[in-house]
Design an enzyme around this catalytic site. Structure first.
Site, PDB file in Angstrom:
ATOM      1  N   LYS A 193       0.821  -1.208   0.000  1.00  0.00           N
ATOM      2  CA  LYS A 193       0.000   0.000   0.000  1.00  0.00           C
ATOM      3  C   LYS A 193       0.865   1.273   0.000  1.00  0.00           C
ATOM      4  CE  LYS A 193      -4.018  -2.075  -0.036  1.00  0.00           C
ATOM      5  NZ  LYS A 193      -3.732  -3.472  -0.357  1.00  0.00           N
TER       6      LYS A 193
HETATM    7  C1  LIG Z   1      -9.766  -2.880  -1.609  1.00  0.00           C
HETATM    8  C2  LIG Z   1      -9.149  -3.542  -0.426  1.00  0.00           C
HETATM    9  N1  LIG Z   1      -9.836  -3.631   0.720  1.00  0.00           N
HETATM   10  C3  LIG Z   1      -9.326  -4.189   1.820  1.00  0.00           C
HETATM   11  C4  LIG Z   1      -8.060  -4.725   1.823  1.00  0.00           C
HETATM   12  C5  LIG Z   1      -7.570  -5.386   3.066  1.00  0.00           C
HETATM   13  O1  LIG Z   1      -6.480  -4.768   3.631  1.00  0.00           O
HETATM   14  P1  LIG Z   1      -5.467  -5.606   4.560  1.00  0.00           P
HETATM   15  O2  LIG Z   1      -4.652  -6.467   3.644  1.00  0.00           O
HETATM   16  O3  LIG Z   1      -4.655  -4.555   5.246  1.00  0.00           O
HETATM   17  O4  LIG Z   1      -6.287  -6.394   5.507  1.00  0.00           O
HETATM   18  C6  LIG Z   1      -7.294  -4.654   0.655  1.00  0.00           C
HETATM   19  C7  LIG Z   1      -5.960  -5.169   0.586  1.00  0.00           C
HETATM   20  O5  LIG Z   1      -5.180  -5.744   0.657  1.00  0.00           O
HETATM   21  C8  LIG Z   1      -7.849  -4.059  -0.504  1.00  0.00           C
HETATM   22  O6  LIG Z   1      -7.157  -3.982  -1.639  1.00  0.00           O
END
Ligand SMILES: Cc1ncc(COP(=O)(O)O)c(C=O)c1O
Length: 395
Positions: A193
């Site tokens: 990210k």
């Molecule tokens: C659109 C979206 N929502 C939620 C997430 C979840 O984030 P995390 O991996 O930090 O739990 C991600 C990513 O990885 C994502 O791309």
């Protein structure tokens, strides 16, 4: 973007799809935290929360150990329960919908706009039923959704808006930073990210009750966090208010995040410049469609997604990706729409034709590398590869 005098040629070194931008400041900060003796949730988390809230311009920021955790806590805080329905775009990562299922509620999928891949606002109202309690707009690639329209629909139907801003730091909509608009906004600090803590996330809100609830539920549903319980001035006494979760961010991760946040604008500027180079290179190229521009928003440029105009090409997306790989360019696809995955298809009976917008764009999209560590030569190499492959395979 780093400077380089190299002439654009085919890349000799593989350009990965993503490389996190970790500098000496991050390394120093993590090492200092390791030496401090305080590893889990403590002063660094408090600092990151305060600095994030100040950066976004919101009242409350609750740090957690993933974007998924932030989404789960947000839905729980606004009261999503078994039997409820939540509107989720089909064009997203599974995390956006799975958290709805954690609470026994049902994710109701909505198609995407073929212009910007975000939820098709014109289709949201048709998906609302008497059981609907919330909408989760996802700012795909970092491009803000049509928040005025989404909030107007939500207010008309008494729904909460939980923004999935995993891609949208820093982004703004009509002059307001994403994170200060919806009821609760959830960010991800996953390794790929725009700022990272390795794994991590943040939920922002103006509502003190929701912030308090998310904070409590992020640490077992107990009445004090570790900081209060284990320091001298803290108390040994605590009460379990609700069976919560183990979603707290560590100080080790926050130490990394504090340094990343300081560089957030600098990282953004580097990505914006790369996006501008790609736009200029691909704008008038038959066979390639660049991301549509949008007035009055700041796109975070977490992802740069091109669309192949398949009618003009003799190859499909898989062969195009393979050719890019052969040119030493790493890519990805965001996303395989949820309704095409076996779980969502089988559990809810979705058919490919239910989502014509996602059906049209999904076979065409490719995410190109875009991150601050790319050199100008890297960007040149990606452009050269895309142009060469397109030219070679044009009808
Ligand atoms: C659109 C979206 N929502 C939620 C997430 C979840 O984030 P995390 O991996 O930090 O739990 C991600 C990513 O990885 C994502 O791309």
């Amino acid at each position: 973007m780093q400077q380089s005098n190299r002439k654009p040629t085919m890349s000799s070194d593989f350009i990965p799809f993503h490389k996190p931008a970790i500098g000496e400041e991050e390394i120093r900060s993590v090492v200092e935290t390791l030496k401090s003796g305080w590893l889990t949730t403590g002063p660094k988390v408090k600092t990151l929360e305060a600095e994030f809230a100040s950066y976004i311009g919101c009242s409350h920021a609750v740090a957690v150990n993933s974007g998924t955790a932030a989404l789960h806590l947000a839905l729980e805080a606004v009261g999503i329960k078994s039997g409820d329905e939540v509107i989720v775009p089909t064009m997203t990562f599974t995390a956006t919908a799975e958290v709805v299922l954690y609470l026994g509620a049902r994710p109701v999928l909505v198609d995407c706009s073929t212009d910007d891949l975000n939820i098709d606002v014109d289709r949201v109202e048709a998906a609302i039923s008497s059981r609907t309690k919330a909408i989760i707009p996802v700012h795909i690639a970092g491009r803000p959704c049509a928040m005025d329209e989404i909030l107007a629909i939500a207010r008309r139907h008494g729904l909460q808006v939980i923004e999935d801003a995993a891609h949208a730091l820093p982004a703004s909509y009509h002059g307001r930073k994403i994170g200060s608009i919806g009821d609760i906004t959830c960010f991800s600090f996953y390794a790929t990210k725009t700022m990272t803590t390795g794994e991590g996330g943040m939920a922002t809100t103006e509502n003190p009750d929701w912030a308090k609830r998310m904070r409590m539920m992020s640490l077992h549903g107990i009445s004090h966090d570790a900081w209060n319980r284990y320091t001298k001035e803290g108390s040994w006494y605590y009460e379990v208010i609700s069976p919560g979760f183990k979603y707290n961010l560590t100080d080790l991760a926050a130490a990394l995040g504090i340094e990343q946040l300081k560089k957030c604008d600098q990282f953004y500027e580097a990505r914006r410049q790369i996006a501008h180079r790609y736009d200029e290179a691909f704008r008038d190229v038959p066979g390639i469609q660049i991301p549509a521009s949008a007035a009055n928003v700041q796109h975070a440029w977490h992802l740069y997604i091109i669309e192949l105009e398949l009618e003009q090409l003799r190859i499909g997306r898989p062969a195009f990706i393979e050719a890019l790989n052969h040119h030493n360019v790493g890519t990805s696809v965001h996303f395989i729409p949820l309704h095409l995955h076996p779980f969502y298809r089988d559990k809810f009976g979705y058919k490919p034709e239910d989502f014509p917008g996602a059906g049209k764009v999904f076979p065409r999209i490719i995410s190109l590398p875009i991150y601050p560590g790319m050199t100008e030569a890297n960007v040149d190499d990606v452009i050269t590869a895309v142009l060469q492959i397109t030219k070679e395979h044009r009808r």
